[in-house]
Design a protein around this motif. Structure first.
Motif, PDB file in Angstrom:
ATOM      1  N   LEU A  35       0.825  -1.203   0.000  1.00 48.96           N
ATOM      2  CA  LEU A  35       0.000   0.000   0.000  1.00 48.96           C
ATOM      3  C   LEU A  35       0.863   1.258   0.000  1.00 48.96           C
ATOM      4  O   LEU A  35       1.794   1.393   0.796  1.00 48.96           O
ATOM      5  N   SER A  36       0.538   2.179  -0.916  1.00 41.08           N
ATOM      6  CA  SER A  36       1.244   3.458  -0.984  1.00 41.08           C
ATOM      7  C   SER A  36       0.385   4.614  -0.471  1.00 41.08           C
ATOM      8  O   SER A  36       0.913   5.576   0.098  1.00 41.08           O
ATOM      9  N   LEU A  37      -0.927   4.538  -0.693  1.00 42.43           N
ATOM     10  CA  LEU A  37      -1.835   5.617  -0.301  1.00 42.43           C
ATOM     11  C   LEU A  37      -2.956   5.053   0.552  1.00 42.43           C
ATOM     12  O   LEU A  37      -3.566   4.045   0.190  1.00 42.43           O
ATOM     13  N   LEU A  38      -3.250   5.732   1.672  1.00 44.16           N
ATOM     14  CA  LEU A  38      -4.399   5.374   2.496  1.00 44.16           C
ATOM     15  C   LEU A  38      -5.105   6.662   2.879  1.00 44.16           C
ATOM     16  O   LEU A  38      -4.618   7.444   3.700  1.00 44.16           O
ATOM     17  N   HIS A  39      -6.251   6.906   2.245  1.00 44.90           N
ATOM     18  CA  HIS A  39      -7.024   8.135   2.450  1.00 44.90           C
ATOM     19  C   HIS A  39      -8.373   7.785   3.076  1.00 44.90           C
ATOM     20  O   HIS A  39      -9.212   7.153   2.435  1.00 44.90           O
ATOM     21  N   LEU A  40      -8.572   8.209   4.333  1.00 48.57           N
ATOM     22  CA  LEU A  40      -9.802   7.902   5.063  1.00 48.57           C
ATOM     23  C   LEU A  40     -10.460   9.175   5.591  1.00 48.57           C
ATOM     24  O   LEU A  40     -11.179   9.139   6.595  1.00 48.57           O
ATOM     25  N   ASN A  41     -10.239  10.291   4.923  1.00 47.84           N
ATOM     26  CA  ASN A  41     -10.793  11.572   5.350  1.00 47.84           C
ATOM     27  C   ASN A  41     -12.324  11.535   5.430  1.00 47.84           C
ATOM     28  O   ASN A  41     -12.992  11.041   4.529  1.00 47.84           O
ATOM     29  N   SER A  42     -12.867  12.068   6.529  1.00 45.65           N
ATOM     30  CA  SER A  42     -14.314  12.253   6.708  1.00 45.65           C
ATOM     31  C   SER A  42     -15.079  10.936   6.745  1.00 45.65           C
ATOM     32  O   SER A  42     -15.902  10.635   5.889  1.00 45.65           O
ATOM     33  N   ASN A  43     -14.762  10.146   7.762  1.00 45.78           N
ATOM     34  CA  ASN A  43     -15.511   8.938   8.083  1.00 45.78           C
ATOM     35  C   ASN A  43     -15.788   8.939   9.582  1.00 45.78           C
ATOM     36  O   ASN A  43     -15.645   9.972  10.251  1.00 45.78           O
ATOM     37  N   ARG A  44     -16.157   7.784  10.103  1.00 41.70           N
ATOM     38  CA  ARG A  44     -16.410   7.668  11.544  1.00 41.70           C
ATOM     39  C   ARG A  44     -15.602   6.507  12.132  1.00 41.70           C
ATOM     40  O   ARG A  44     -16.063   5.811  13.028  1.00 41.70           O
ATOM     41  N   PHE A  45     -14.389   6.333  11.605  1.00 41.36           N
ATOM     42  CA  PHE A  45     -13.516   5.309  12.157  1.00 41.36           C
ATOM     43  C   PHE A  45     -13.061   5.730  13.551  1.00 41.36           C
ATOM     44  O   PHE A  45     -12.823   6.920  13.809  1.00 41.36           O
ATOM     45  N   CYS A  46     -12.925   4.764  14.437  1.00 38.62           N
ATOM     46  CA  CYS A  46     -12.592   5.076  15.823  1.00 38.62           C
ATOM     47  C   CYS A  46     -11.514   4.124  16.322  1.00 38.62           C
ATOM     48  O   CYS A  46     -10.979   3.306  15.569  1.00 38.62           O
ATOM     49  N   GLY A  47     -11.207   4.228  17.614  1.00 43.22           N
ATOM     50  CA  GLY A  47     -10.193   3.362  18.197  1.00 43.22           C
ATOM     51  C   GLY A  47      -8.793   3.901  17.972  1.00 43.22           C
ATOM     52  O   GLY A  47      -8.586   5.085  17.714  1.00 43.22           O
ATOM     53  N   ILE A  48      -7.808   3.030  18.057  1.00 45.22           N
ATOM     54  CA  ILE A  48      -6.409   3.420  17.914  1.00 45.22           C
ATOM     55  C   ILE A  48      -5.848   2.904  16.593  1.00 45.22           C
ATOM     56  O   ILE A  48      -6.444   2.058  15.942  1.00 45.22           O
ATOM     57  N   ILE A  49      -4.712   3.441  16.216  1.00 46.79           N
ATOM     58  CA  ILE A  49      -4.042   3.012  14.986  1.00 46.79           C
ATOM     59  C   ILE A  49      -3.237   1.749  15.312  1.00 46.79           C
ATOM     60  O   ILE A  49      -2.407   1.757  16.226  1.00 46.79           O
ATOM     61  N   PRO A  50      -3.461   0.641  14.609  1.00 48.28           N
ATOM     62  CA  PRO A  50      -2.791  -0.624  14.950  1.00 48.28           C
ATOM     63  C   PRO A  50      -1.268  -0.521  14.854  1.00 48.28           C
ATOM     64  O   PRO A  50      -0.724   0.107  13.942  1.00 48.28           O
ATOM     65  N   LYS A  51      -0.595  -1.163  15.796  1.00 45.85           N
ATOM     66  CA  LYS A  51       0.867  -1.221  15.759  1.00 45.85           C
ATOM     67  C   LYS A  51       1.353  -1.962  14.517  1.00 45.85           C
ATOM     68  O   LYS A  51       2.474  -1.740  14.042  1.00 45.85           O
ATOM     69  N   THR A  52       0.498  -2.826  13.977  1.00 43.57           N
ATOM     70  CA  THR A  52       0.892  -3.608  12.803  1.00 43.57           C
ATOM     71  C   THR A  52       1.064  -2.743  11.556  1.00 43.57           C
ATOM     72  O   THR A  52       1.569  -3.231  10.544  1.00 43.57           O
ATOM     73  N   PHE A  53       0.662  -1.466  11.638  1.00 43.38           N
ATOM     74  CA  PHE A  53       0.889  -0.560  10.506  1.00 43.38           C
ATOM     75  C   PHE A  53       2.374  -0.439  10.176  1.00 43.38           C
ATOM     76  O   PHE A  53       2.728   0.042   9.092  1.00 43.38           O
ATOM     77  N   SER A  54       3.227  -0.850  11.083  1.00 43.82           N
ATOM     78  CA  SER A  54       4.672  -0.783  10.821  1.00 43.82           C
ATOM     79  C   SER A  54       5.067  -1.636   9.623  1.00 43.82           C
ATOM     80  O   SER A  54       6.158  -1.469   9.064  1.00 43.82           O
ATOM     81  N   ASN A  55       4.176  -2.540   9.216  1.00 43.37           N
ATOM     82  CA  ASN A  55       4.453  -3.399   8.053  1.00 43.37           C
ATOM     83  C   ASN A  55       4.214  -2.677   6.729  1.00 43.37           C
ATOM     84  O   ASN A  55       4.606  -3.172   5.671  1.00 43.37           O
ATOM     85  N   LEU A  56       3.602  -1.508   6.763  1.00 41.20           N
ATOM     86  CA  LEU A  56       3.259  -0.774   5.532  1.00 41.20           C
ATOM     87  C   LEU A  56       4.453   0.085   5.111  1.00 41.20           C
ATOM     88  O   LEU A  56       4.398   1.314   5.090  1.00 41.20           O
TER      89      LEU A  56
END
Length: 424
Positions: A133-154
């Motif tokens: 994955l190169s781009l992750l655009h989630l502007n203007s949603n209702r996502f909640c919680g924390i950002i996963p530590k596993t994002f380090s794989n991106l």
């Protein structure tokens, strides 16, 4: 009589041969039809096999990731993910495939754009499977919680836009481990706590941190980032703007510190940010005069010093900046305007000088307010700031006025420069 019997036998024989011939004829037709159907079936089987060939391993991992994500989406009013069914992930709405960077023959999921989808849910650990994955655009949603530590794989991710959601927790330090990340947008969430100093050592082109719950203070050592845009607005940092802001001199074009509870004097080093086009430090507790070094910002277009406790002279060097189109210094304690500053309309510069101590100007502070301020001048060379906290000033031999009833009101959340953009 014998003749009649012979004739009858002959007729019977002819009819028998005729029916035998018809039987063979139809049997041949059935055989041909059976063979044709068999070939047709084999052709269809081969055709389906071609179009339903197994996914490559990376698309299969993407399939697992997206199915795990869909499982934790609680609301999708626009039915964006309704076609997230089956293994053909490249046909999913909002999912974009491209050749792999390391092998152009392999198709991978390279981008996700769910801007303005109004989806509610959270981000599962399985998103780490999207390693291309190169781009992750989630502007203007209702996502909640924390950002996963596993994002380090991106490790290929270079744009991350999580703005206008409901994410919580401390600053998501996992983003600091992403080697390719150059654009970070966290605005309009519920992140809290201090900013890690390591953030300002990253090679970001831009980062937006405004409208969260960040506290403490802006780290003293701002590092050597190459950012052109930094937006801190509408947080509760406190403390002073550190002199190390000068480390951004070669790149910084926009600096927005609106309503961040910063205090003390503006450091002269701000005037060394020679590429600066926008400087907005309004709605804070800044004291002291305008640094003369700001007269060297030849590219400056927007300057907003409004709603602070600054004092002294509005220097002519600021008003003569060649590209200045908007200068706001209202709700301070300035007592004099030099030269052309008295008539900025003649230069077609939009300005706001209300609620100062300017003689012969309308809508100024009362004489009592101005006298109280002038009795306690600020010496910026002796003024010290509390590191962190709410930004109260501590003076060493000076008489700086702490925030009081004259402190500015909160900055409106609808400020135009802070609206999170949409990506195409």
């Amino acid at each position: 009589m014998a003749s009649t019997s012979s004739s009858h036998s002959f007729t019977t024989c002819v009819l028998f041969l005729f029916f035998l011939y018809l039987s063979c004829f139809f049997n041949n037709l059935d055989a041909k039809h059976s063979i044709t159907n068999t070939h047709k079936h084999k052709h269809q089987h081969n055709h389906n096999h071609i179009h339903n060939s197994p996914l490559n391993p990376r698309l299969y991992r993407a399939f697992l990731a997206l199915q795990a994500w869909k499982h934790v989406i609680y609301s999708d009013p626009k039915n964006i993910t309704s076609n997230w069914v089956g293994p053909s992930v490249c046909n999913y709405t909002g999912i974009y495939c491209a050749p792999s960077l390391d092998d152009p023959k392999i198709t991978v999921v390279a981008g996700i754009d769910l801007n303005h989808a109004d989806i509610a849910g959270f981000l599962p650990d399985e998103l780490a499977f999207l390693c291309d994955l190169s781009l992750l655009h989630l502007n203007s949603n209702r996502f909640c919680g924390i950002i996963p530590k596993t994002f380090s794989n991106l490790t290929h991710l270079y744009e991350l836009d999580l703005s206008n959601n409901r994410f919580v927790g401390p600053f998501p330090s996992v983003v600091l481990s992403l080697p390719s990340l150059t654009y970070l947008d966290l605005r309009y969430n519920e992140f809290e706590g201090p900013l890690p100093p390591e953030l300002f050592n990253k090679a970001f082109d831009a980062f937006f941190l405004n409208n969260n719950r960040f506290t403490s203070s802006i780290p003293r050592n701002l590092g050597k980032s190459k950012a052109s845009v930094m937006v801190f607005a509408n947080n509760k940092f406190g403390g002073c703007l550190p002199e190390s802001i000068v480390n951004f001199a070669n790149t910084l074009e926009e600096l927005l510190l609106i309503n961040t509870s910063i205090s003390g004097c503006l450091p002269q080093q701000v005037g060394f940010l020679y590429k600066l086009r926008v400087l907005d430090v309004s709605f804070n507790n800044i004291v002291g005069p305008i640094p003369y070094s700001l007269a060297g910002l030849s590219h400056l277009e927007q300057l907003n010093l409004g709603h602070n406790m600054m004092s002294g002279i509005v220097p002519v060097g600021i008003c003569e900046l060649p590209n200045l189109v908007n200068f706001t210094f209202s709700y301070n304690f300035f007592c004099e305007e030099e030269g052309i500053c008295k008539n900025l309309t003649s230069k077609k510069i939009a300005f706001d000088d209300r609620r100062n101590c300017l003689p012969e100007k309308a809508l100024q502070r009362s004489e009592k307010e101005c006298s109280a301020k002038l009795e306690h001048p600020v010496d910026c060379f002796e003024l010290c700031c509390v590191e962190g906290g709410l930004g109260n000033n501590v003076s060493a031999g000076s008489m700086a006025i702490p925030p009081s009833a004259t402190a500015p009101a909160a900055m409106p959340l609808s400020a135009a420069p802070l609206v999170a953009p949409s990506h195409p």
